[in-house]
Design an enzyme around this catalytic site. Structure first.
Site, PDB file in Angstrom:
ATOM      1  N   SER A 179       0.081 -43.553  -6.691  1.00  0.00           N
ATOM      2  CA  SER A 179       0.193 -44.241  -7.860  1.00  0.00           C
ATOM      3  C   SER A 179      -1.031 -44.812  -8.266  1.00  0.00           C
ATOM      4  CB  SER A 179       1.348 -45.242  -7.571  1.00  0.00           C
ATOM      5  OG  SER A 179       1.350 -46.093  -8.829  1.00  0.00           O
ATOM      6  N   GLU A 180      -1.236 -45.105  -9.830  1.00  0.00           N
ATOM      7  CA  GLU A 180      -2.338 -45.740  -9.855  1.00  0.00           C
ATOM      8  C   GLU A 180      -2.223 -47.360  -9.817  1.00  0.00           C
ATOM      9  OE1 GLU A 180      -0.614 -43.921 -11.412  1.00  0.00           O
ATOM     10  OE2 GLU A 180      -0.388 -44.136 -13.655  1.00  0.00           O
TER      11      GLU A 180
END
Lengths: 234, 221, 234, 221
Positions: free
Chosen positions: D49-50
């Site tokens: 996930s960013e």
């Protein structure tokens, strides 16, 4: 998905002639994948391009080496005639009286050298891993470094455009890896290993210990598993 | 001109006076690496090395050396509190990004404009750039510490460098075994001389023209 | 050398009008320097340029917020008329029916927006801290992002030239700091804080705990002390 | 055309079949975020996930939520073994550097050339780019999962996007509530339809011309 290999020889078996490799350690044996280098020497792939901070220094200079030890470095690949080109920042011995294998081969015209400032080398590798094809840097302005390269001014200061470096393989020395590929380094042995592991299509890592997932604390993971393809325990 | 030259340790002591409380400092190989021993009491200095460490302290004791704990000179470091490690990308982001207050470097030649040449002796035909170009361009203050003349007696402080450059117009201060010199817009200013050395004595060993500071004095520690 | 400040107000006291600030948290209150933001609101500096992933989102959307909590974000600076410009990737609420303070001010013509893809924003900040004035990236090719910018092809793929971002101050949320300024983060709260702390002339950090040097293990230090100028304990 | 549309969970199940053992996967907001629940047994997937995390697993249990442990959708994650954290610079280096095997994104429009528009509804006059442009250009495989038509009944698969683009020619595969489509050089190829839907039924809800795969079949799970 199995990333764990049982031998160094197996881990480097598919490296073809003319491959580009990143291999390091800052300069001393700490952080140098000595076992993978030896396996690559035995494997015999030739015409290799090697991206490295030095071109094999510790074996002749004793840099960062404990008394009485005889470290292996990429000099053994040069000696074995496997290296066509080196991209490095510190390619020769500080002492002309104890030349490195690379320096001797260079003077015989057997290997090519691309000399790169150390920070530019690190940043070019980081860029290769990070999807950045080129960047401007102030390092090398007013020197040989800018020859044939674009320069540009930002806020009155000059910068030179440098391009990313990527490799087919990286031979990495870590401390611990879990079976997923999460990796931790010890002390100053992270150095170029930390960026090289991101910039190769296939990263091969030798470590002191391979452990189960969870045995390396989340906060002790230096390199997330996605960058690690093969692991071998020393 | 039979006065003694300052020993390496004294050069390092003089340089160490320039390091201020809270400074982030990167020390090169040779004389520069000695400076950390002589920092005046009460100043906290953060030593940075391009091997990937901040806040190192003394060298490791004999028998406790660790190959995974070195500085950029290959010296073994003792583990100390507050020490941190990082990769070469981060190490040079710190240098190039202007986060190093002072670097102390050796030199082969320094010019009257503050040009630095320290990476290659042309006769060898090959040399090591290492981190010198990054440090010279990135550190806020560049101090050169070196012998005033080379082994053949040639002046190392010159009008124009004849050796390949490391970085143009980057040197702020030169501390040698006979003088302390600053690089100003108007040229090289001689501030201090070693005991027994006159300004003329120093000029005689210097290719570039020196401007004599009005408060010229002896090197004091 | 003393980096420890006794109050948030004191730590932000010298921020002048028209300063450029980096303030973050990814989007939720985790990693957002809520106490420093409140102190800056009370301090009153105006015409600020704020570089941030969102433009204040959690206070209206509850993004990443524990039930029953009411997080503070840079929306309070917008509401207080202190913000002239925002550089962000996610400036508005996902839900048009619950607009952020920024969106309302934007439609009133009171604030300017520079919209940047999130990865480009992170990389521009990283570049600002790392002495890289500009770099090529593939992100945004074929979109509004390239308007007025240079594009160039490498190996048959198009890239756009983006420039570094720096700030006068960064307001950072960490977990622990030692008195030297070494800093550690918790979990996903590192996010933009980890790059912003490198790109500001003065980084001001609020942390859960300030501890003696040595109480944070070397391997638990995420941000070396050289990037941290002021520390305040929450 | 009174056949039922696939529910969101079934769309997610179909997408999940595309995730292979060892893949590094980034899931967008909405339907994409559901995919992780439906990955076939025996496959190790690394979720990225960013927000700065690799190898997350299930969401946090109620009462154990932690504001310092979220994904890019703002969901609270449970701490799991082998999870690692990093800053946004590193998170997007992974994305842009080609280290994400698959991303699953929502869309407002996808064109016959695989152009993606998913960041702004023009009538709002402002929008969120977030990480979508980076993911669309950086991931090795881009899967769009979405409803086939929008709330007003307009086709979302179009000849040319009328909404502002996120990334041209980046989509590899589209999984909707009535069809599975791949983006090929020759155009959009219809491979699977929801039970009860003919190729003609799907075409009727699609602006772009669909090429019918010779082995057209029903969506199977």
């Amino acid at each position: 998905m199995n990333k764990v290999y049982s031998s160094f020889n197996e881990a480097v078996a598919d490296i073809p002639d003319s491959a580009t490799l990143m291999i390091d350690g800052f300069a001393g044996p700490g952080g140098t994948s000595q076992n993978l280098i030896r396996a690559l020497r035995d494997q015999g792939a030739s015409d290799l391009t090697i991206i490295s901070n030095t071109a094999g220094l510790a074996s002749v200079s004793g840099f960062g080496t404990l008394p009485g030890q005889k470290p292996i470095d990429i000099g053994i690949l040069v000696d074995n005639g496997q290296v066509g080109k080196v991209i490095a920042s510190f390619p020769v011995s500080p002492s002309p009286s104890r030349p490195t294998s690379f320096e001797k081969a260079y003077h015989r015209g057997e290997v090519e050298l691309e000399l790169v400032p150390q920070g530019t080398l690190a940043e070019r590798i980081r860029a290769g891993g990070a999807g950045i094809p080129a960047f401007f840097t102030p390092t090398g302005i007013g020197t040989f470094v800018t020859e044939g390269k674009e320069t540009r001014s930002y806020d009155g200061k000059e910068y030179v455009l440098e391009t990313a470096l990527k490799a087919d393989y990286a031979l990495i020395r870590g401390y611990m890896a879990d079976t997923m590929g999460n990796l931790s380094f010890r002390g100053t042995s992270m150095n170029f290993n930390g960026v090289m592991v991101t910039a190769a299509a296939i990263s091969i890592v030798e470590v002191d210990k391979i452990v189960d997932v969870g045995e390396i604390d989340s906060y002790r993971i230096d390199t997330p598993a996605l960058y690690v393809n093969r692991i071998v325990e020393v | 001109m039979v006065a003694e030259r300052l020993p390496r340790e004294v050069i390092a002591m003089r340089v160490a006076q320039e390091l201020q409380d809270g400074d982030v400092v990167n020390l090169g190989i040779g004389i520069p690496s000695l400076c950390s021993q002589f920092v005046p009491e009460g100043r906290t200095i953060f030593y940075h090395s391009e091997s990937g460490v901040l806040n190192y302290g003394p060298m490791a004791e004999e028998g406790k050396e660790d190959q995974d704990l070195i500085n950029a000179s290959g010296q073994f470091l003792a583990p100390v509190k507050g020490m941190s490690f990082f990769d070469s990308g981060a190490a040079f982001a710190m240098i190039r990004g202007g986060h190093i207050d002072v670097t102390v470097l050796g030199a082969l030649q320094v010019s009257s404009k503050g040009d630095l040449a320290n990476w290659m002796i042309p006769s060898r035909g090959i040399g090591n750039v290492g981190g010198a170009m990054d440090l010279a361009v990135g550190a806020k203050k560049v101090i050169v510490s070196m012998e005033h003349i080379d082994r053949e007696g040639n002046p190392k402080i010159v009008d124009d460098c004849t050796f390949p450059l490391t970085c143009p117009a980057c040197v702020d201060m030169i501390v040698t075994d006979i003088a302390v010199i600053s690089v100003q817009n108007e040229g090289l200013v001689l501030h201090e001389t070693a005991p027994g050395w006159s300004a003329a004595d120093v000029q005689a060993e210097t290719d570039a023209k020196l401007i004599i500071a009005s408060d010229l004095k002896n090197v004091s520690l």
